[in-house]
Enzyme design. Structure first.
Site, PDB file in Angstrom:
ATOM      1  N   HIS A   9       1.956   3.159   2.379  1.00  0.00           N
ATOM      2  CA  HIS A   9       3.121   3.178   3.256  1.00  0.00           C
ATOM      3  C   HIS A   9       4.264   2.377   2.665  1.00  0.00           C
ATOM      4  CE1 HIS A   9       5.297   2.337   7.189  1.00  0.00           C
ATOM      5  NE2 HIS A   9       5.144   3.640   7.219  1.00  0.00           N
ATOM      6  N   CYS A  10       3.948   1.255   2.069  1.00  0.00           N
ATOM      7  CA  CYS A  10       4.975   0.372   1.519  1.00  0.00           C
ATOM      8  C   CYS A  10       5.813   1.032   0.434  1.00  0.00           C
ATOM      9  CB  CYS A  10       4.340  -0.880   0.931  1.00  0.00           C
ATOM     10  SG  CYS A  10       3.451  -1.926   2.096  1.00  0.00           S
ATOM     11  N   VAL A  11       5.242   1.991  -0.283  1.00  0.00           N
ATOM     12  CA  VAL A  11       5.940   2.558  -1.439  1.00  0.00           C
ATOM     13  C   VAL A  11       6.450   3.970  -1.187  1.00  0.00           C
ATOM     14  CG1 VAL A  11       4.695   1.096  -3.068  1.00  0.00           C
ATOM     15  CG2 VAL A  11       3.774   3.369  -2.501  1.00  0.00           C
ATOM     16  N   GLY A  24       0.790  -1.209   0.000  1.00  0.00           N
ATOM     17  CA  GLY A  24       0.000   0.000   0.000  1.00  0.00           C
ATOM     18  C   GLY A  24       0.824   1.262   0.000  1.00  0.00           C
TER      19      GLY A  24
END
Length: 390
Positions: free
Chosen positions: A381-383, A379
């Site tokens: 946050h992950c990127v 999501g």
């Protein structure tokens, strides 16, 4: 198009909630809270600040590998661009692209508000896991460290058959981003990912044991050894170890899809909605139960807020719903807003938005990022990786 071809400057599905064919059953790794209340950090000491504190900019990475993404590549690129444009409304965004051709495409799709550079080679888009952790000392200093990204314990290969070499560029992203930012850089003595640890900037970390005390990342290391290294690098004094899930997703249960710090002393947990497989439902409840009985490094009893995941995913075919990362928690914090997702379950979407807005006291922007959360399994946050004001 704000694109810099500055090559001389220093410098897949990621996650699946389906059981792997032939994989061992997932294990809930319940872990006690370690460490007692300790004195707060000394003034001027290095620390990774909480994500809610002011940022200089956000770093992202442009996906351009057909080896990793296959026919989904253009869909993932569209979601990354949408997210980057949204964040750029609130703070500067630097998008790292793998060479001039990828940078040109990124610049075209992202538009003029996003700065695209081609001098930092990247394999994929997961900047939270590949980028550096920036630290400040409260006196204007900025440095950083890296967590030795190894493609989630080489799970990208064992889960999906993606060659390990496909992620070679991402193994050096952290030090190159740090160099571009003008921050000194060191490698930590453990292997892991930024999405695998949450920090309040005030002395306390929380993480799942399944990510860190795992032979695919830290063979031969004890939990105490891993804890000591993480505390030292983050400038923290207490770790809260949380239950995790092993072998059910490529990350081995990153914490940032389930529990997040809002600010020191306050955390939020997403309890699973009806679309999550039972193992994740049980894990979310177990994480909640540990946190409500936890204190932080300053002796505060944690305030634990909760939201619920969606019960329906009306845009997602039934056969793909169990793969979908139906997590509102994987948000990106900016200086003026919080960027998260919506899934088409109107009641749950609106409830999550209201709860996150109340917690942060900032507007919440909900985007349709179905391809990133579905095909990508990660999501907002992950990127993203924030660079704090020093």
């Amino acid at each position: 198009m704000k694109t810099q071809y500055d090559g001389d400057r220093a410098g897949i599905s990621r996650r699946t909630l389906l059981t792997r064919t032939g994989a061992a059953a997932a294990a809930l790794v319940a872990a006690p809270v370690l460490g007692g209340v300790q004195p707060a950090r000394a003034a001027g000491s290095w620390r990774v600040p909480g994500e809610e504190t002011p940022h200089k900019r956000t770093w992202m990475a442009w996906p351009s590998s057909s080896t990793i993404w296959g026919s989904s590549l253009s869909l993932i690129q569209a979601d990354i661009a949408k997210l980057a444009r949204t964040i750029a409304t609130y703070e500067p965004v630097i998008m790292c692209a793998d060479g001039p051709t990828a940078a040109a495409r990124a610049g075209t799709i992202c538009g003029p508000t996003v700065t695209v550079i081609s001098s930092i080679p990247v394999s994929d888009c997961w900047m939270r896991d590949t980028g550096p952790l920036f630290r400040v000392d409260g006196t204007g200093g900025l440095d950083s460290f890296g967590l030795n990204f190894n493609a989630w314990g080489e799970n990208a290969t064992s889960f999906y058959g993606i060659p390990a070499s496909a992620y070679d560029k991402d193994r050096t992203v952290a030090q190159q981003v740090a160099a571009y930012a003008g921050a000194s850089f060191v490698r930590a003595d453990v292997v892991g990912e930024g999405g695998g640890v949450e920090y309040d900037g005030d002395g306390t970390l929380m993480a799942t044991e399944s990510c860190w005390v795992n032979s695919n990342r830290n063979p031969g290391r004890t939990r105490d050894q891993i804890e000591a290294e993480l505390l030292s690098r983050f400038g923290a004094s207490k770790m809260i170890w949380l239950p995790g899930v092993t072998g059910k997703d490529v990350t081995d249960g990153h914490i940032d899809g389930t529990a997040r710090y809002i600010k020191p002393g306050v955390v939020m947990v997403q309890l699973a909605g009806a679309v999550r497989p039972d193992v994740w439902t049980a894990n979310a409840q177990a994480i909640h139960d540990v946190l409500v009985n936890s204190t932080d490094a300053r002796g505060r009893q944690l305030q634990v807020l909760t939201i619920e995941g969606p019960d329906t995913l009306p845009r997602i075919p039934a056969g793909k719903q169990k793969q979908f990362l139906s997590s509102y928690m994987n948000w990106a914090v900016t200086d003026q807003a919080v960027i998260t997702t919506q899934f088409g379950d109107t009641t749950k979407d609106e409830a999550a938005k209201a709860a996150i807005e109340a917690a942060y006291g900032r507007p919440v922007i909900q985007l349709d990022l179905d391809n990133l959360y579905g095909n990508g399994g990660g999501g907002a946050h992950c990127v993203t990786m924030q660079e704090p004001n020093s």
